[in-house]
Design a protein around this motif. Structure first.
Motif, mmCIF file in Angstrom:
data_model
loop_
_atom_site.group_PDB
_atom_site.id
_atom_site.type_symbol
_atom_site.label_atom_id
_atom_site.label_comp_id
_atom_site.label_asym_id
_atom_site.label_seq_id
_atom_site.Cartn_x
_atom_site.Cartn_y
_atom_site.Cartn_z
ATOM 1 N N LYS A 19 0.838 -1.208 0.000
ATOM 2 C CA LYS A 19 0.000 0.000 0.000
ATOM 3 C C LYS A 19 0.870 1.254 0.000
ATOM 4 O O LYS A 19 1.872 1.338 0.701
ATOM 5 N N SER A 20 0.447 2.238 -0.775
ATOM 6 C CA SER A 20 1.122 3.530 -0.789
ATOM 7 C C SER A 20 0.281 4.621 -0.141
ATOM 8 O O SER A 20 0.606 5.792 -0.210
ATOM 9 N N HIS A 21 -0.830 4.226 0.490
ATOM 10 C CA HIS A 21 -1.709 5.147 1.219
ATOM 11 C C HIS A 21 -2.533 4.310 2.189
ATOM 12 O O HIS A 21 -2.337 3.099 2.298
ATOM 13 N N SER A 22 -3.462 4.950 2.901
ATOM 14 C CA SER A 22 -4.304 4.227 3.869
ATOM 15 C C SER A 22 -5.777 4.292 3.508
ATOM 16 O O SER A 22 -6.634 4.076 4.374
ATOM 17 N N TYR B 8 4.889 4.871 4.362
ATOM 18 C CA TYR B 8 4.519 4.165 3.136
ATOM 19 C C TYR B 8 5.763 3.901 2.309
ATOM 20 O O TYR B 8 6.668 4.731 2.273
ATOM 21 N N PRO B 9 5.841 2.731 1.663
ATOM 22 C CA PRO B 9 4.796 1.708 1.562
ATOM 23 C C PRO B 9 4.682 0.875 2.836
ATOM 24 O O PRO B 9 5.597 0.844 3.663
ATOM 25 N N LYS B 10 3.563 0.200 2.952
ATOM 26 C CA LYS B 10 3.309 -0.752 4.028
ATOM 27 C C LYS B 10 2.641 -1.966 3.395
ATOM 28 O O LYS B 10 2.261 -1.932 2.217
#
Length: 395
Positions: free
Chosen positions: A83-86, A108-110
């Motif tokens: 992911k690059s956002h939530s 991010y990333p996560k």
């Protein structure tokens, strides 16, 4: 068994694995011919997201599906994404991201083990029956090792089951408790019997809301399977775009998703459609599980008093009662659901944070949050619409 026997692989597309092989882990309960507990981790649903471009390049959801093999046999799988956002998660960690970055890190990333855009509780460690312990362990270790290998800040397993949360906590992950509002079926014969469980004042309020909602000047249809037609999705896409633009800025799902879902998942869905003067004006889309109806999307092009409550909540209760389903999960947030018979229910997630200091801070936060959520659930339940005896039974 020796953990070294397990081989964990990362797939960037579900096209690399047969649907039957994935579903042997995702929904083994369907071997009896029944429905999956929920359809969201099935190969057909996750593939619809991927094939429609709702996840993948440019979306901030990059597939990193985990598979675990024991001597060539698939014993575990997990829907995992970089992911690059939530956005599209509904277990909010924006404050964690801000704190992490204020401290000089890159949040991010996560990695996110979840069903995109779907705040519905379900299994996230998809394991073949008989391989639960070794399969869960392999998937947790594989996800953490992948996170460490790529230097990402964290791993999040959202809307997992309570049993998975307990198992993950024992394996060193942080356990978070949040809440949603669910309706539970106390073996009601019909909606009137459900109303009889409410206090007199709330019972009158719900009756008035339903009466007013159904005076919108049209009629409501319940559509599933072969009853669903392409024109219904054209109408619903218009509704969905309106809701998406107001809530998220732009819709999460593409129009192609509904086309693919129509072809591969029509029997998994129920569309509650309101039409007036020959034109669809509002709709609510539900997904059907083995014992749960999942309310997912709503939208409209005309606003009528209480029509939202009627299509999303009251018709869902009608459907659950008619089909003998145990509960309705009506999605994230919304304390207004409480007055309509939807009671607060715990939801669970698991988290791993690479930085030890930040992980300790998150652990302290989660401990305080769990206590606060527990108190809030107790308070909200006590002030719900049910008779006192019903409330005590739920608690």
């Amino acid at each position: 068994m020796d953990q070294a026997q397990i081989e964990v692989q990362v797939l960037d597309s579900l096209s690399h694995i047969a649907a039957a092989e994935w579903d042997n882990c995702a929904c083994p309960e369907t071997a009896d011919g029944g429905r999956p507990y929920d359809p969201f981790t099935t190969h057909r649903f996750l593939s619809a997201l991927e094939d429609s471009g709702s996840v993948g390049p440019g979306t901030g959801w990059q597939p990193q599906y985990l598979t675990a093999y024991l001597d060539g046999l698939l014993v575990g799988a997990a829907p995992l994404y970089a992911k690059s956002h939530s956005q599209g998660e509904y277990i909010f960690d924006h404050n964690w991201a801000h704190a992490y970055e204020r401290a000089g890190g890159h949040y991010y990333p996560k990695l996110q083990m979840a069903v995109p855009f779907t705040p519905a509780t379900g299994r996230r460690f998809l394991v073949r029956p008989g391989y639960e312990t070794i399969g869960q362990s392999a998937l947790v270790q594989g996800a953490v090792q992948l996170a460490a290998k790529h230097g990402v800040s964290s791993l999040h397993v959202t809307f997992c089951t309570e049993d998975e949360a307990k198992a993950g906590e024992q394996m060193g992950l942080l356990h978070r408790v949040t809440q949603q509002f669910h309706w539970c079926n106390d073996s009601y014969a019909d909606f009137s019997e459900f109303l009889s469980a409410l206090s007199s004042r709330k019972r009158k309020t719900l009756r008035k809301e339903r009466e007013q909602a159904n005076r919108f000047g049209g009629h409501v249809s319940i559509l599933s399977g072969e009853e669903l037609k392409p024109e219904h999705w054209d109408a619903f896409w218009t509704f969905y775009q309106d809701t998406g633009s107001r809530k998220w800025g732009s819709p999460y799902l593409t129009r192609e998703f509904f086309h693919i879902a129509h072809n591969s998942m029509a029997d998994d869905m129920v569309l509650v459609l309101a039409e007036r003067n020959g034109r669809p004006v509002a709709g609510a889309l539900n997904f059907i599980g083995r014992d749960t109806l999942f309310g997912r999307y709503w939208g409209c092009i005309e606003h009528h008093p209480f029509l939202h409550f009627e299509l999303c909540y009251y018709r869902a209760i009608d459907l659950a009662i008619a089909h003998g389903l145990k509960r309705v999960e009506a999605g994230a947030q919304g304390e207004h659901k409480l007055a309509r018979g939807y009671l607060p229910t715990q939801t669970h997630s698991l988290h791993w944070v690479a930085d030890p200091g930040f992980s300790d801070a998150v652990a302290r936060y989660l401990e305080a949050e769990r206590e606060a959520v527990g108190e809030e659930i107790e308070l909200l339940t006590a002030y719900g619409p049910f008779h006192k005896a019903q409330v005590e039974e739920h608690q």
